[in-house]
Scaffold this motif. Structure first.
Motif, PDB file in Angstrom:
ATOM      1  N   UNK A   1       3.903   8.454  42.808  1.00 30.67           N
ATOM      2  CA  UNK A   1       5.152   9.010  42.289  1.00 30.67           C
ATOM      3  C   UNK A   1       4.913  10.113  41.271  1.00 30.67           C
ATOM      4  N   UNK A   2       3.684  10.276  40.820  1.00 29.13           N
ATOM      5  CA  UNK A   2       3.376  11.270  39.786  1.00 29.13           C
ATOM      6  C   UNK A   2       2.987  12.624  40.355  1.00 29.13           C
ATOM      7  N   UNK A   3       2.846  12.718  41.655  1.00 29.91           N
ATOM      8  CA  UNK A   3       2.493  14.008  42.257  1.00 29.91           C
ATOM      9  C   UNK A   3       3.609  14.989  41.975  1.00 29.91           C
ATOM     10  N   UNK A   4       3.342  15.947  41.137  1.00 28.72           N
ATOM     11  CA  UNK A   4       4.377  16.876  40.707  1.00 28.72           C
ATOM     12  C   UNK A   4       4.210  18.254  41.291  1.00 28.72           C
ATOM     13  N   UNK A   5       4.720  19.217  40.560  1.00 27.55           N
ATOM     14  CA  UNK A   5       4.696  20.610  41.000  1.00 27.55           C
ATOM     15  C   UNK A   5       3.530  21.388  40.403  1.00 27.55           C
ATOM     16  N   UNK A   6       2.541  20.680  39.858  1.00 24.27           N
ATOM     17  CA  UNK A   6       1.402  21.373  39.263  1.00 24.27           C
ATOM     18  C   UNK A   6       0.651  22.161  40.327  1.00 24.27           C
ATOM     19  N   UNK A   7       0.010  23.231  39.876  1.00 22.97           N
ATOM     20  CA  UNK A   7      -0.784  24.049  40.794  1.00 22.97           C
ATOM     21  C   UNK A   7      -1.883  23.193  41.440  1.00 22.97           C
TER      22      UNK A   7
END
Length: 191
Positions: free
Chosen positions: A93-99
């Protein structure tokens, strides 16, 4: 706000600035990386990780520590606090929009749950770039043990099958409050 360490949560709070700096140097956090800290406690590692990366997710079980963390980092919109049991937490659930969307997991893990937590994290190994943990030195010795040695066993086999294991350095008991009865060590696990 003062917090007393709780034995049932296996809390020993890191306070040695030299050790904190060595851990952060080993992790090498950078802006754009998805960094997750398990068990931030009072925020000793949280602050330099957040400063270096610019944003951070933390997973903390002790609900009494949440207000302390919120107060300490209240101006930081980029600290996301998840009040949860890391043994049951869905790290996907922590997979975000980070590069760099691969998770980098860091923590001073409670020694009483370290082995089950390591196995739980292996179920997310496809999402994880690396893990840096403070563990009981004996556990790190078992993680890094070579075949034929006295420390070599199931934990060595399972972790080495899934990860490259690097023992980084030993941390003495005086670096914590309360002082544990054992040495600790930092390990890097790379799936």
């Amino acid at each position: 706000m003062k917090h007393r360490a709780r034995k049932r949560f296996g809390q020993n709070f890191l306070h040695d600035g030299h050790v904190i700096a060595r851990i952060v140097a080993a992790v090498r956090p950078r802006p754009g990386q998805q960094i997750v800290e398990i068990g931030p406690g009072q925020g000793a590692l949280t602050e330099p990780l957040l400063d270096a990366a610019g944003e951070l997710d933390v997973v903390e079980l002790d609900r009494d520590l949440i207000p302390l963390l919120e107060q300490r980092f209240n101006a930081q919109q980029t600290l996301r606090i998840h009040q949860a049991d890391a043994l049951k937490f869905d790290f996907s659930t922590l997979r975000g929009d980070c590069a760099d969307a691969a998770l980098r997991v860091v923590g001073n893990l409670p020694y009483n749950i370290s082995t089950p937590l390591l196995f739980h994290l292996l179920s997310f190994s496809g999402l994880i770039k690396d893990m840096h943990f403070m563990l009981q030195k004996e556990v790190v010795d078992r993680l890094a043990a070579q075949p034929g040695g006295g420390d070599y066993g199931r934990l060595s086999v399972m972790m080495q099958y899934h990860c490259q294991v690097e023992r980084l350095f030993v941390v003495k008991p005086g670096s914590f409050t309360p002082v544990p009865k054992v040495d600790s060590a930092i390990v890097r696990l790379t799936p």
